[in-house]
Design an enzyme around this catalytic site. Structure first.
Site, PDB file in Angstrom:
ATOM      1  CG  ASP A  79      63.213  38.533  39.338  1.00 54.92           C
ATOM      2  OD1 ASP A  79      64.027  39.446  39.569  1.00 54.92           O
ATOM      3  OD2 ASP A  79      62.972  37.605  40.137  1.00 54.92           O
ATOM      4  CE  LYS A 132      65.774  38.853  42.784  1.00 55.37           C
ATOM      5  NZ  LYS A 132      65.216  37.781  41.923  1.00 55.37           N
ATOM      6  CG  ASP A 175      76.434  46.789  35.857  1.00 55.60           C
ATOM      7  OD1 ASP A 175      77.326  47.636  36.074  1.00 55.60           O
ATOM      8  OD2 ASP A 175      76.661  45.684  35.326  1.00 55.60           O
TER       9      ASP A 175
HETATM   10  O1  O7M Z   1      58.054  30.256  45.270  1.00 54.60           O
HETATM   11  P1  O7M Z   1      59.495  30.019  44.941  1.00 54.60           P
HETATM   12  O2  O7M Z   1      60.385  30.032  46.128  1.00 54.60           O
HETATM   13  O3  O7M Z   1      59.702  28.822  44.065  1.00 54.60           O
HETATM   14  O4  O7M Z   1      59.928  31.239  43.992  1.00 54.60           O
HETATM   15  C1  O7M Z   1      60.152  32.512  44.480  1.00 54.60           C
HETATM   16  C2  O7M Z   1      60.473  33.460  43.357  1.00 54.60           C
HETATM   17  O5  O7M Z   1      60.698  34.741  43.916  1.00 54.60           O
HETATM   18  C3  O7M Z   1      61.732  33.109  42.560  1.00 54.60           C
HETATM   19  O6  O7M Z   1      61.524  33.490  41.222  1.00 54.60           O
HETATM   20  C4  O7M Z   1      62.806  33.967  43.196  1.00 54.60           C
HETATM   21  O7  O7M Z   1      63.803  34.334  42.266  1.00 54.60           O
HETATM   22  C5  O7M Z   1      61.999  35.204  43.612  1.00 54.60           C
HETATM   23  N1  O7M Z   1      62.532  35.935  44.780  1.00 54.60           N
HETATM   24  C6  O7M Z   1      62.815  35.291  45.961  1.00 54.60           C
HETATM   25  O8  O7M Z   1      62.570  34.091  46.116  1.00 54.60           O
HETATM   26  N2  O7M Z   1      63.377  36.003  46.976  1.00 54.60           N
HETATM   27  C7  O7M Z   1      63.657  37.312  46.915  1.00 54.60           C
HETATM   28  O9  O7M Z   1      64.133  37.889  47.865  1.00 54.60           O
HETATM   29  C8  O7M Z   1      63.325  38.008  45.735  1.00 54.60           C
HETATM   30  C9  O7M Z   1      62.706  37.311  44.701  1.00 54.60           C
HETATM   31  C10 O7M Z   1      62.179  38.087  43.627  1.00 54.60           C
HETATM   32  O10 O7M Z   1      61.186  37.826  43.007  1.00 54.60           O
HETATM   33  O11 O7M Z   1      62.821  39.224  43.372  1.00 54.60           O
HETATM   34  C11 O7M Z   1      62.293  40.089  42.437  1.00 54.60           C
END
Ligand code: O7M
Length: 214
Positions: free
Chosen positions: A64, A66, A69
């Site tokens: 992940d 994200k 760029d």
């Molecule tokens: O269950 P949590 O909240 O501890 O973790 C959620 C995970 O999902 C964490 O790794 C975040 O970076 C990811 N995430 C979000 O919480 N919100 C988003 O909108 C997008 C992500 C994600 O996984 O994007 C790929």
């Protein structure tokens, strides 16, 4: 090598820890209960990119990062990640179809997921339909959409056909696994409710039980 990963689990475990030993231990113990494990910057920044190869011994690993760029930079990062055996990689979609196409093209065997809406309000809320459209045109494998915003998730499912949707926001961010699956999520991304639990295996089993009740 056959991974112990549970193909019928709907859980993607978000391994958001820094420490290598903690991460490896969690991956080893939880691999056979989850569909895949998602890693984010914390464990990479602490340990370097080779941790992806180590973790890939236990489960499918989704990186992940994200990506957000211009196409050349996204391509350089994606090609590098592909060398370490990751199963999947996550890109933002708001940077546009050129960048998304570059990620898909350079991903090799990796599955590409693109973020079309977030689990908290953000400026991409106004353009989720365009982000879905560009993602489908670019040929991504799946989308990321919020489990804790089931109305939004349902709208995204309705315009996305049967493409895979992976959804964060259950547990610590208030979402509920059943409403997310009913709204159209294929897999639920869960982090803190598992790794902060005194019994992470028990916590995952509970989520798996809930998901399979449907
Ligand atoms: O269950 P949590 O909240 O501890 O973790 C959620 C995970 O999902 C964490 O790794 C975040 O970076 C990811 N995430 C979000 O919480 N919100 C988003 O909108 C997008 C992500 C994600 O996984 O994007 C790929």
């Amino acid at each position: 090598m056959d991974l112990p990963t549970m193909e019928d689990s709907k859980i993607i475990f978000a391994l958001d820890v820094y420490d290598r030993d903690t991460g490896i231990e969690l991956a080893k113990n939880l691999a056979d209960q989850v569909f895949a494990i998602k890693v984010n910057w914390p464990i990479i920044l602490e340990n370097g990119i080779k941790i992806i190869s180590e973790l890939s011994k236990y489960s499918k690993i989704i990186c992940d990062f994200k990506l957000a760029d211009v196409e050349n930079t996204d391509k350089l990062i994606t090609e590098k990640v592909a060398q370490y055996g990751a199963w999947g990689i996550i890109s933002h979609a708001f940077t546009g179809i050129k960048s998304l196409r570059a990620v898909v093209k350079s991903a090799g065997q990796m599955k590409v997921f693109s973020v079309v809406s977030m689990s908290q309000e953000s400026y991409i809320d106004n353009v989720y339909d365009k982000l879905v459209d560009d993602s489908l045109k670019a040929g991504v494998f799946g989308l990321v959409a919020p489990a804790n915003r089931p109305d939004r998730l349902k709208k995204i499912r309705d315009i996305s056909g049967d493409i895979k949707i992976i959804a964060p926001g259950v547990g610590a961010q208030g979402g509920n696994i059943i409403s997310a699956i009913m709204a159209g999520a294929d897999y639920i991304i869960i982090g803190r409710s598992i790794y902060d639990s005194p019994d992470p295996i028990g916590a995952i089993k509970k989520f798996n039980d809930e998901a399979t009740k449907l």
